[in-house]
Design an enzyme around this catalytic site. Structure first.
Site, PDB file in Angstrom:
ATOM      1  N   LYS A 284       3.209  -0.669 -10.614  1.00  0.00           N
ATOM      2  CA  LYS A 284       3.610   0.098  -9.425  1.00  0.00           C
ATOM      3  C   LYS A 284       5.042   0.615  -9.499  1.00  0.00           C
ATOM      4  O   LYS A 284       5.369   1.654  -8.927  1.00  0.00           O
ATOM      5  CB  LYS A 284       3.422  -0.741  -8.159  1.00  0.00           C
ATOM      6  CG  LYS A 284       1.962  -1.024  -7.847  1.00  0.00           C
ATOM      7  CD  LYS A 284       1.790  -1.757  -6.530  1.00  0.00           C
ATOM      8  CE  LYS A 284       0.315  -2.043  -6.277  1.00  0.00           C
ATOM      9  NZ  LYS A 284       0.072  -2.572  -4.929  1.00  0.00           N
TER      10      LYS A 284
ATOM     11  N   LEU B 287      -2.010 -10.996   0.133  1.00  0.00           N
ATOM     12  CA  LEU B 287      -2.456  -9.685  -0.339  1.00  0.00           C
ATOM     13  C   LEU B 287      -3.715  -9.785  -1.192  1.00  0.00           C
ATOM     14  O   LEU B 287      -4.421  -8.793  -1.393  1.00  0.00           O
ATOM     15  CB  LEU B 287      -1.343  -8.992  -1.139  1.00  0.00           C
ATOM     16  CG  LEU B 287      -0.416  -8.078  -0.337  1.00  0.00           C
ATOM     17  CD1 LEU B 287       0.326  -8.833   0.747  1.00  0.00           C
ATOM     18  CD2 LEU B 287       0.591  -7.378  -1.251  1.00  0.00           C
TER      19      LEU B 287
ATOM     20  N   THR C 287      -2.102  -0.278  -9.709  1.00  0.00           N
ATOM     21  CA  THR C 287      -2.017  -1.675  -9.288  1.00  0.00           C
ATOM     22  C   THR C 287      -1.149  -2.469 -10.265  1.00  0.00           C
ATOM     23  O   THR C 287      -0.532  -1.898 -11.175  1.00  0.00           O
ATOM     24  CB  THR C 287      -3.431  -2.279  -9.127  1.00  0.00           C
ATOM     25  OG1 THR C 287      -3.318  -3.549  -8.511  1.00  0.00           O
ATOM     26  CG2 THR C 287      -4.152  -2.408 -10.464  1.00  0.00           C
TER      27      THR C 287
END
Length: 249
Positions: free
Chosen positions: A71, A209, A67
């Site tokens: 990434k 998100l 995360t």
């Protein structure tokens, strides 16, 4: 949080300041439901991506999620990339194989499956807020489903918008707005991306998100204007299930 017992099949999350994360609770509950007493899921909270190189030396790790903010940064530490992850340029799932570490991207799968039911005919163009690793998976999905998009950044390149560029004509043209930035995440729940919320309409679709809080300040503003809103929880569940599938192939 209590220390997770390390089992013979270890999985975990790589990130920075991730004690809040959904993944450990989600997978621990999943292992309980499936009766997988030989599996454990732990957080690998790394102050710097250079610390990642020590992980493959640990025993019994079978797979990892990745995360913010690693990434993209994790890619040089991997031995191979799935084609989709290579195209996207970001990895959120790592499988430990006999040939080394292989990177995958399940964010794209999760986002596509979760946003598609809310897309209508007038949703032809999208604004992507933020330019980090997660935003690349969102852009990839829009490419595959034929939606034009442009990134919005505080430090934009020549092909991107600055937040100050978001005037009435832009907001009328770009009816999907996806927040890929961490702005508004718990505990900073009053914060929101700096967009002109007064220009939003019922024709807009706002996707965040972020999943904690379940309704961010960004989504609340959209809701007040009649926009369709969606948080990142379903996407998170879908990408987690896809990661589990990859680890077990």
């Amino acid at each position: 949080m209590e220390k997770t017992e390390k089992k013979e099949n270890r999985f975990g999350l790589v990130g920075k300041d991730i004690s809040y994360s959904f993944s450990q609770g989600y997978f621990s509950e999943k292992f309980d439901k499936l009766g997988l007493s030989n599996c454990s899921y732990e957080n690998f909270d790394l102050p710097n991506i250079s610390n990642f190189k020590e992980l493959p030396n640990q025993k019994n790790i079978k797979g990892l999620n990745v995360t913010i903010p690693y990434k993209e940064q994790v890619i040089p530490y991997l031995d191979d990339l799935d084609q989709e992850a290579k195209t996207i340029g970001a990895v959120n799932t790592i499988k430990f194989t006999k040939n080394g570490l292989k990177g995958f991207n399940t964010d794209a799968y999760g986002f596509k499956k979760s946003i598609t039911p809310n897309i209508r005919k007038h949703h032809k163009k999208a604004l992507i807020l933020g330019t980090g690793g997660a935003s690349k998976a969102i852009a990839y999905v829009f490419d595959t489903i034929g939606i034009d998009y442009i990134y919005v950044s505080r430090n934009p390149s020549r092909t991107q918008f600055n937040y100050n560029d978001l005037d009435e004509s832009v907001c009328n043209e770009y009816k999907i707005i996806v927040n890929c930035s961490p702005v508004g995440t718990h505990p900073n729940i009053k914060e929101k991306p700096n967009i002109p919320y007064h220009l939003l309409t019922s024709n807009h679709l706002l996707f965040d998100l972020i999943y904690n809080p379940s309704k961010t300040a960004f989504l609340k503003e959209g809701e007040q204007k009649g926009a369709t809103i969606q948080n990142g929880y379903k996407m998170l569940e879908l990408q987690a299930e896809k990661a589990w599938e990859i680890w077990n192939l």
